[in-house]
Design a protein around this motif. Sequence first.
Motif, short mmCIF file in Angstrom:
data_model
loop_
_atom_site.label_atom_id
_atom_site.label_comp_id
_atom_site.label_asym_id
_atom_site.label_seq_id
_atom_site.Cartn_x
_atom_site.Cartn_y
_atom_site.Cartn_z
N THR A 164 0.87 -1.17 0.00
CA THR A 164 0.00 0.00 0.00
C THR A 164 0.91 1.22 0.00
OG1 THR A 164 -1.69 -1.18 1.24
CG2 THR A 164 -1.83 1.23 1.22
N LEU A 165 0.73 2.08 -1.01
CA LEU A 165 1.57 3.27 -1.15
C LEU A 165 1.06 4.40 -0.27
CD1 LEU A 165 1.95 3.16 -5.04
CD2 LEU A 165 3.45 2.16 -3.31
N ALA A 166 1.85 5.46 -0.17
CA ALA A 166 1.47 6.63 0.63
C ALA A 166 0.14 7.21 0.18
CB ALA A 166 2.56 7.69 0.56
N ARG A 201 -3.05 3.78 -2.58
CA ARG A 201 -3.22 2.83 -3.67
C ARG A 201 -2.38 1.59 -3.44
NH1 ARG A 201 -2.62 6.47 -9.02
NH2 ARG A 201 -0.69 5.32 -8.99
N LYS A 202 -2.86 0.48 -4.00
CA LYS A 202 -2.14 -0.79 -3.93
C LYS A 202 -1.16 -0.87 -5.09
CE LYS A 202 -4.26 -2.97 -0.50
NZ LYS A 202 -3.55 -3.48 0.65
N SER A 203 -0.05 -1.56 -4.86
CA SER A 203 0.94 -1.73 -5.92
C SER A 203 1.69 -3.04 -5.72
CB SER A 203 1.94 -0.57 -5.89
OG SER A 203 2.95 -0.76 -6.88
N ASN A 228 12.03 2.27 -2.29
CA ASN A 228 12.50 3.17 -1.23
C ASN A 228 13.97 3.45 -1.52
OD1 ASN A 228 13.29 4.52 1.06
ND2 ASN A 228 12.98 2.79 2.45
N CYS A 229 14.27 4.62 -2.04
CA CYS A 229 15.64 4.95 -2.44
C CYS A 229 16.57 5.25 -1.27
CB CYS A 229 15.63 6.15 -3.39
SG CYS A 229 14.96 5.76 -5.01
N LYS A 230 16.03 5.45 -0.06
CA LYS A 230 16.88 5.88 1.06
C LYS A 230 18.03 4.93 1.39
CE LYS A 230 13.03 8.47 2.85
NZ LYS A 230 12.10 7.90 1.86
N PRO A 231 17.86 3.60 1.31
CA PRO A 231 19.02 2.74 1.57
C PRO A 231 20.17 2.99 0.60
CG PRO A 231 17.02 1.44 1.75
CD PRO A 231 16.63 2.79 1.19
N VAL A 232 19.86 3.48 -0.59
CA VAL A 232 20.90 3.80 -1.57
C VAL A 232 21.36 5.24 -1.43
CG1 VAL A 232 21.45 3.89 -4.03
CG2 VAL A 232 19.99 2.04 -3.15
N THR A 246 2.54 9.83 -8.64
CA THR A 246 1.53 10.71 -9.24
C THR A 246 2.05 12.14 -9.38
OG1 THR A 246 0.57 11.26 -7.09
CG2 THR A 246 -0.34 9.33 -8.25
N GLY A 247 3.16 12.43 -8.71
CA GLY A 247 3.74 13.77 -8.77
C GLY A 247 3.33 14.68 -7.63
#
Length: 194
Positions: free
Chosen positions: A30-32, A35-37, A42-46, A134-135
């Motif tokens: 479940t995204l922020a 919506r389901k995906s 999650n780019c933070k670990p990189v 979605t921007g």
Amino acid sequence: MVALPTTKEACKDKLLNMLAGGAYRSGDFTLASGRKSAHYVNCKPVSLSGVGLSLISTLLLDQVQDDALSVAGLTLGADPLVSGVVMKAAQMGRSLDGLIVRKEAKGHGTGAWLEGPLPPKGSLVTILEDVVTTGGSSLKAVNQIREAGFCVKRVVTIIDRQEGGDVAMKNEGLDLISLFLLKEIELRANSFMQ
């Protein structure tokens, strides 16, 4: 000492591997937005690793307009990106400052929405983002920067999830530039499992 790639193509390939291995997951999420995906990124670990941030900063800086005086982004995802890009710019002899856009106005003191050295009114600012779906997050940052009297024409993201963010940007007169599309990350992640 960690050896970083020396060409842009090698930087992009190494970053793609890092994102596919450390930022991408497939499953039921479940995204922020609610919506389901089947995909989670999650780019933070990189972006919070030294090598990852160095690669990201190099590639994002290439997409910042030459006449931009600042880069900016919405806290928390853009915090390392803004910091990394302005440091990389300084190392290359380019004058570029960073702005962090708060999710809500500061509750004390000046009540500021923006943190960082403010450029002159009317200056061009490039928005940085880790993931565009979605921007909505990007547009929140754009709107705060514009309301503060600055010009925004471009949003640069690490990953475009390809779920309407490009259309939302175009509707606001913005160019969306993505280092990667979600399908590229997914393909690379799937290649690791073969």
